[in-house]
Design a protein around this motif. Structure first.
Motif, PDB file in Angstrom:
ATOM      1  N   ALA A 382      33.116  37.402  48.062  1.00  0.00           N
ATOM      2  CA  ALA A 382      34.096  36.132  48.342  1.00  0.00           C
ATOM      3  C   ALA A 382      33.169  35.079  48.757  1.00  0.00           C
ATOM      4  CB  ALA A 382      34.797  36.954  49.261  1.00  0.00           C
ATOM      5  N   ALA A 385      31.583  33.352  46.097  1.00  0.00           N
ATOM      6  CA  ALA A 385      32.255  32.418  45.472  1.00  0.00           C
ATOM      7  C   ALA A 385      32.865  31.141  46.121  1.00  0.00           C
ATOM      8  CB  ALA A 385      33.533  33.518  45.042  1.00  0.00           C
ATOM      9  N   GLU A 389      32.833  27.566  44.712  1.00  0.00           N
ATOM     10  CA  GLU A 389      34.058  26.862  44.681  1.00  0.00           C
ATOM     11  C   GLU A 389      33.995  25.570  45.439  1.00  0.00           C
ATOM     12  OE1 GLU A 389      37.825  26.218  43.560  1.00  0.00           O
ATOM     13  OE2 GLU A 389      36.374  27.852  43.076  1.00  0.00           O
ATOM     14  N   CYS A 433      29.517  40.318  42.471  1.00  0.00           N
ATOM     15  CA  CYS A 433      30.660  41.148  42.227  1.00  0.00           C
ATOM     16  C   CYS A 433      30.248  42.493  41.373  1.00  0.00           C
ATOM     17  CB  CYS A 433      31.290  40.296  41.018  1.00  0.00           C
ATOM     18  SG  CYS A 433      31.970  38.792  41.793  1.00  0.00           S
ATOM     19  N   ASP A 438      33.648  44.291  42.212  1.00  0.00           N
ATOM     20  CA  ASP A 438      34.827  43.333  42.300  1.00  0.00           C
ATOM     21  C   ASP A 438      35.052  42.949  40.591  1.00  0.00           C
ATOM     22  OD1 ASP A 438      36.793  41.681  42.783  1.00  0.00           O
ATOM     23  OD2 ASP A 438      35.807  40.254  44.184  1.00  0.00           O
ATOM     24  N   GLU A 440      37.815  42.198  38.906  1.00  0.00           N
ATOM     25  CA  GLU A 440      38.830  41.201  38.805  1.00  0.00           C
ATOM     26  C   GLU A 440      38.122  39.880  39.044  1.00  0.00           C
ATOM     27  OE1 GLU A 440      43.228  39.854  40.496  1.00  0.00           O
ATOM     28  OE2 GLU A 440      42.097  41.287  41.307  1.00  0.00           O
ATOM     29  N   ARG A 441      37.290  39.571  40.012  1.00  0.00           N
ATOM     30  CA  ARG A 441      36.674  38.293  40.211  1.00  0.00           C
ATOM     31  C   ARG A 441      35.893  38.211  39.064  1.00  0.00           C
ATOM     32  NH1 ARG A 441      36.552  35.558  44.862  1.00  0.00           N
ATOM     33  NH2 ARG A 441      36.982  37.503  46.046  1.00  0.00           N
ATOM     34  N   LYS A 444      37.568  37.153  35.834  1.00  0.00           N
ATOM     35  CA  LYS A 444      38.036  35.663  35.988  1.00  0.00           C
ATOM     36  C   LYS A 444      36.830  34.485  35.764  1.00  0.00           C
ATOM     37  CE  LYS A 444      42.301  36.633  38.589  1.00  0.00           C
ATOM     38  NZ  LYS A 444      43.005  36.353  39.849  1.00  0.00           N
ATOM     39  N   LEU A 445      35.767  34.807  36.330  1.00  0.00           N
ATOM     40  CA  LEU A 445      34.762  34.072  36.128  1.00  0.00           C
ATOM     41  C   LEU A 445      33.988  33.939  34.631  1.00  0.00           C
ATOM     42  CD1 LEU A 445      32.932  32.160  38.188  1.00  0.00           C
ATOM     43  CD2 LEU A 445      31.364  33.932  38.328  1.00  0.00           C
TER      44      LEU A 445
END
Length: 643
Positions: A382, A385, A389, A433, A438, A440-441, A444-445
């Protein structure tokens, strides 16, 4: 009178004082007779007009070169100075402009042999040839790539006593570096030193860089490694001997120190650092400390011993204190190397981020990638990311401002203040991840890499995403990612990608076996597979030990020792790779993973395997212990099946 005397005494050199006293004596003859009896009187001295006192090339009536020398101000004739070059006799004729032009023209026409022959002819006639002509000949050999010719020109200059200049030495060492002739560096230094020439700082740096590049290309067991290492220290010693011409700086030592850092040799790098600080009395710069931090980071990454890792952290603290004492501020490379030395310590990463803000370090790609990797090692996807971001939002704001034409001081500095988003940074977040599962992350990435950042996912991206899906027990998602990777990637026979897809299968070895069979079929279609099959080249050899161990591990998760034994027998029959006891250990590791998963689900097993599987487990261990045949390189075969 006192004013004239004070203006004359203001000159610091003896010649200036004599000229000033001469001018005073022209106006005051009586003062000359009392205080300067050796000066001419006012009657004999003449004040010439300015045009007559100009050099003969600027006057209207230029005297010929063979004219008698004019009398000096003290009445004595100035004798013509003899040529005192050590390479020619004092009474020899000087080189004419035509002959020198011919030498330079031949050198510029890439004919160094004819130019050197003309220099030899002129030398035999007693005509002086300067350093510039020999430098042009040496440069012609350099453009041709002839390192032997460069050394020959240096030998001719040393034999004829023509001193080499800094430019000559720089071109010579560049030629040796481009030709990768590290064996001739020490000889070139000896010839330049014997000719009475000088070597500039850039010349010394190129000489050491030539040796350092050669040492980097050699394996650790090469017999010539010690020879080139001793040659580098010899060059450093000769630089210390010739330092009266020009004191070296840290730039010269950094090139030799970087060689040791690239090999992870901390003792060698510290020996060069000690020779720079204590021997040459040169103050290190931030690049010197960056090299030492890089060496520590490489040493930290290669070892898994806790005591050695603790020693690396202590050395890091000592380097930070040394930088503080020398008044050197860290830059982005320094903090990047420090981030690579952090493991499982979130507070240390936060402290390095605060140091970057305190010193106002300008962020670059190395720092951002190291920061994301540090959070990935800690297991904080997190936060990693969030860093990505932050860069993405700032980049979007800069693009929007540029599209609208709003350019302020802050907006104009945005594209240069922050580094661009690279595939390495995105893969760093995917690694985080993969460490934490992780899925899901990661999904998406991977799906938004090309759409948002304009970067296509590579094999590392898909491998990390499949690993994250496997740790999250999302088998369907892992299979979908593997099929998508095979469609979008050109390298379908990727061992790491196939291994990640095999390990994503938990309790069903049949889909994992199908993935392995597709890997073998793709490997057979490679262009280098034919060369590998013939045995003429090993460039197409693919190490299949890791995917086979992954297959056996999946069989251990499924608690199927008989199926694992069939896989081992098929691998031995096709001679794909060596079989040893590590495959049995991989099977037992899969059994432990299955037992741990059942424990999390609330299922308690008294024994990891049933008593009925004991014979199959014993036979599997025998097959892994027995020596097999030598694996045949490139023998992948599309007809590989497990019976």
């Amino acid at each position: 009178m006192s004013l004239l005397f004070s203006s004359a005494a203001a000159y610091s050199s003896a010649r200036g004082q004599r000229q000033a006293l001469a001018r005073v004596s022209c106006c005051h003859g009586s003062w000359r007779s009392e205080r300067a009896p050796h000066l001419p009187s006012a009657a004999t001295s003449r004040v010439q007009p300015r045009a007559a006192r100009l050099p003969w090339r600027m006057g209207t009536d230029a005297p010929p070169r063979s004219a008698e020398p004019a009398p000096d101000w003290d009445g004595h004739q100035t004798l013509p100075r003899s040529h005192k070059s050590p390479s020619f006799p004092p009474d020899g004729p000087e080189s004419t402009s035509d002959e020198r032009t011919r030498v330079l023209a031949l050198a510029n026409e890439n004919e160094p042999e004819r130019a050197l022959a003309l220099c030899t002819t002129l030398y035999q006639r007693g005509v002086a040839v300067d350093t510039h002509a020999y430098t042009s000949i040496l440069n012609a050999y350099r453009h041709r790539g002839d390192a032997d010719g460069v050394v020959h020109v240096l030998g001719v200059m040393a034999a004829r006593g023509v001193p080499a200049s800094d430019v000559t030495a720089l071109l010579a060492f560049r030629a040796l570096r481009d030709a990768r002739r590290a064996d001739a560096v020490v000889r070139a230094v000896q010839l330049i030193e014997s000719s009475g020439g000088t070597i500039g700082l850039r010349g010394w740096s190129n000489a050491l860089s030539c040796l350092a590049e050669r040492i980097r290309s050699l394996p650790a067991s090469h017999p010539d490694l010690d020879t080139y290492t001793k040659a580098g220290w010899t060059v450093l010693a000769r630089m210390q001997r010739m330092r009266q011409h020009r004191k070296p700086n840290a730039y010269v030592f950094n090139s030799w120190m970087a060689m040791y850092a690239s090999r992870g040799d901390w003792d060698g790098a510290m020996a060069v650092f000690g020779a720079m600080v204590a021997g040459a009395r040169v103050c290190p710069d931030v690049v010197s400390y960056n090299i030492l931090f890089e060496c520590l980071a490489r040493r930290f990454a290669r070892t898994r011993v806790p005591a050695e890792r603790d020693a690396c952290r202590k050395l890091e603290a000592a380097l930070v204190e040394s930088m503080r004492l020398h008044g050197i501020e860290p830059d982005a490379r320094t903090l990047s190397a420090q981030l690579r030395l952090v493991e499982h310590d979130l507070h240390a990463v936060r402290a390095i981020e605060r140091r970057a803000l305190w010193y106002g370090v300008r962020l670059d790609s190395f720092y951002v990638n190291a920061l994301i990797d540090a959070y990935a090692r800690i297991g904080e996807p997190a936060v990693a990311a969030t860093v990505l971001e932050r860069l993405a939002v700032h980049h979007d704001q800069c693009q929007a401002a540029a599209a609208q034409g709003r350019f302020s001081a802050e907006t104009a500095a945005c594209p240069t203040a922050l580094p661009p988003i690279t595939a390495y940074a995105l893969n760093g977040v995917l690694k985080a991840c993969a460490r934490t599962g992780d899925a899901e992350r990661a999904w998406k990435l991977v799906q938004g890499m090309e759409e948002r950042f304009g970067i296509q996912p590579d094999a590392i991206s898909f491998t990390c995403a499949i690993t994250a899906a496997g740790k999250a027990y999302a088998t369907t998602l892992a299979r979908h990612l593997y099929e998508q990777a095979r469609e979008r990637l050109s390298d379908k026979a990727n061992v790491r990608l196939a291994t990640a897809a095999i390990l994503a299968e938990h309790e069903d070895p049949e889909p994992a076996i199908r993935v392995f069979e597709r890997l073998l079929r793709d490997a057979e279609k490679l262009p280098s597979a034919g060369a590998s099959l013939s045995g003429s080249s090993a460039s197409g050899f693919m190490d299949l030990r890791v995917p086979v161990q992954a297959l056996v591990r999946v069989c251990g998760r499924a608690r199927a020792p008989a199926r694992a034994r069939e896989i081992i027998l098929a691998v031995k029959r096709r001679r794909l790779c060596f079989i040893d006891l590590t495959y049995y250990q991989s099977f037992m590791k899969g059994v432990q993973e299955s037992q741990e998963r059942r424990r999390k689900q609330g299922i308690r097993d008294l024994t990891p395997l049933s008593p009925l599987s004991a014979p199959s487990l014993y036979l599997l261990k025998l097959e892994c212990t027995a020596l097999g045949d030598t694996p045949k390189i490139g023998n992948y075969g599309s007809s590989w099946t497990i019976r």
